[in-house]
Design a protein around this motif. Structure first.
Motif, mmCIF file in Angstrom:
data_model
loop_
_atom_site.group_PDB
_atom_site.id
_atom_site.type_symbol
_atom_site.label_atom_id
_atom_site.label_comp_id
_atom_site.label_asym_id
_atom_site.label_seq_id
_atom_site.Cartn_x
_atom_site.Cartn_y
_atom_site.Cartn_z
ATOM 1 N N HIS A 53 40.956 29.122 48.462
ATOM 2 C CA HIS A 53 41.622 29.290 49.761
ATOM 3 C C HIS A 53 40.893 30.359 50.560
ATOM 4 O O HIS A 53 39.920 30.938 50.076
ATOM 5 C CB HIS A 53 43.111 29.566 49.600
ATOM 6 N N ASP A 57 40.094 38.115 49.527
ATOM 7 C CA ASP A 57 39.682 38.482 48.164
ATOM 8 C C ASP A 57 38.963 37.324 47.463
ATOM 9 O O ASP A 57 38.370 37.509 46.406
ATOM 10 C CB ASP A 57 40.878 38.989 47.334
ATOM 11 N N HIS A 58 38.981 36.128 48.066
ATOM 12 C CA HIS A 58 38.314 34.956 47.481
ATOM 13 C C HIS A 58 37.052 34.532 48.247
ATOM 14 O O HIS A 58 36.295 33.700 47.752
ATOM 15 C CB HIS A 58 39.304 33.787 47.391
ATOM 16 N N ASP A 159 45.658 31.188 43.849
ATOM 17 C CA ASP A 159 46.842 32.035 43.822
ATOM 18 C C ASP A 159 48.050 31.120 43.982
ATOM 19 O O ASP A 159 48.007 30.228 44.819
ATOM 20 C CB ASP A 159 46.802 33.011 44.979
ATOM 21 N N HIS A 198 52.862 34.757 44.319
ATOM 22 C CA HIS A 198 52.030 35.044 43.156
ATOM 23 C C HIS A 198 52.922 35.041 41.919
ATOM 24 O O HIS A 198 54.151 34.935 42.030
ATOM 25 C CB HIS A 198 51.374 36.418 43.301
ATOM 26 N N HIS A 221 43.252 37.626 38.287
ATOM 27 C CA HIS A 221 43.867 38.041 39.556
ATOM 28 C C HIS A 221 44.877 39.174 39.340
ATOM 29 O O HIS A 221 45.877 39.270 40.039
ATOM 30 C CB HIS A 221 44.526 36.840 40.258
HETATM 31 ZN ZN LIG Z 1 44.004 36.307 45.872
#
Ligand SMILES: [Zn+2]
Ligand SMILES: [Zn+2]
Length: 256
Positions: A53, A57-58, A159, A198, A221
């Motif tokens: 996605h 952070d990805h 996530d 999450h 994660h």
């Molecule tokens: Zn993430």
């Protein structure tokens, strides 16, 4: 298959502030730390990048990775993602504001990148692998991935909020030997986990029980600020098929 859990920092400090994996040196799953992975030559060996996605952070390392390998790789890498993720990259990142428009430039000169939309639940060839995008339940459109090389298979599931039916279906994949499953927060942070879609350690434990006992589950994660607490809770579960996916670790998957 050889799965390298990329560290979020050069020093490999605990936690998965950025998410990224490199498989057999040639395929990346998510690109959080990809621009800092190895040498430029090692980065140039990566032919395909599968994005879950568009959260930073990805994808944070994607611009630097594409910059680092431009002119080094014989063929530009292909980035595979859901349509909303591709749209977000174009609109918010490669927009000539935050970063040069590598997507537009790729139509005008030697290309930086090729983009390929993935369709949920439809297997597609990706180098020597078959990949499947698995829709998850997150605050923006998100897909986990199953990757199968004909001898073994693993999945990256991050996530997401709990999706028990999807966990059960994934567990029926014949060659599944490992799942890298998100475990973002310790149990006491359930409210934040629910708000951000999450898993807490408790929900992680429930998910693990839905996979066959022979499938190894690696917690990933894990938020750096709560790493020690989350890891202690995961270890206290006493689940024999669960391990911590420590940043920097390399996991070898044996044929099933
Ligand atoms: Zn993430
Ligand atoms: Zn996210």
């Amino acid at each position: 298959m050889r799965v390298h859990i990329l560290p979020s920092t050069v020093q490999g400090t605990p936690g998965h502030g950025l998410t990224g994996f490199v498989v057999d040196g040639v395929l990346a799953l998510d690109a959080g730390p990809l621009g800092q992975f190895g040498t430029c030559a090692e980065q140039a060996r990566i032919k395909d990048v599968l994005l879950t996605h568009a959260h930073l952070d990805h994808i944070a390392g994607l611009p630097m990775y594409l910059d680092n390998i431009y002119g080094l790789a014989e063929v530009p890498p292909t980035v595979h993602a859901l349509r909303p993720t591709i749209d977000a990259l174009q609109t918010h990142l490669f927009n000539d504001r935050l970063w040069p428009d590598f997507i537009g430039l790729s139509r005008a000169m030697a290309p930086f990148v090729a983009l390929k939309e993935v369709e949920p639940n439809r297997p597609f060839p990706c180098g020597n692998y078959t990949a499947i995008a698995i829709p998850l339940d997150h605050s923006i459109p998100t897909a986990g991935y199953l990757l199968d090389d004909g001898r073994s298979a693993f999945a990256l599931i991050t996530d997401t909020a709990p999706v028990p039916e999807i966990f059960q279906k994934l567990g029926r994949w014949p060659r599944l030997s490992a799942v890298f499953l998100e475990c973002s927060f310790p149990g006491r942070m359930k409210a934040l986990a629910e708000a951000s879609q999450h898993l807490t350690t408790d929900q992680f434990a429930e998910a693990v029980k839905l996979f066959p006992p022979g499938v190894s589950v690696y917690a990933t994660h894990i938020k750096p600020a709560h790493y020690a607490e989350t890891v202690a809770e995961i270890r206290a579960l006493g689940l024999s098929n669960v391990q911590i996916g420590e940043p920097g670790r390399i996991v070898e998957l044996s044929p099933q």
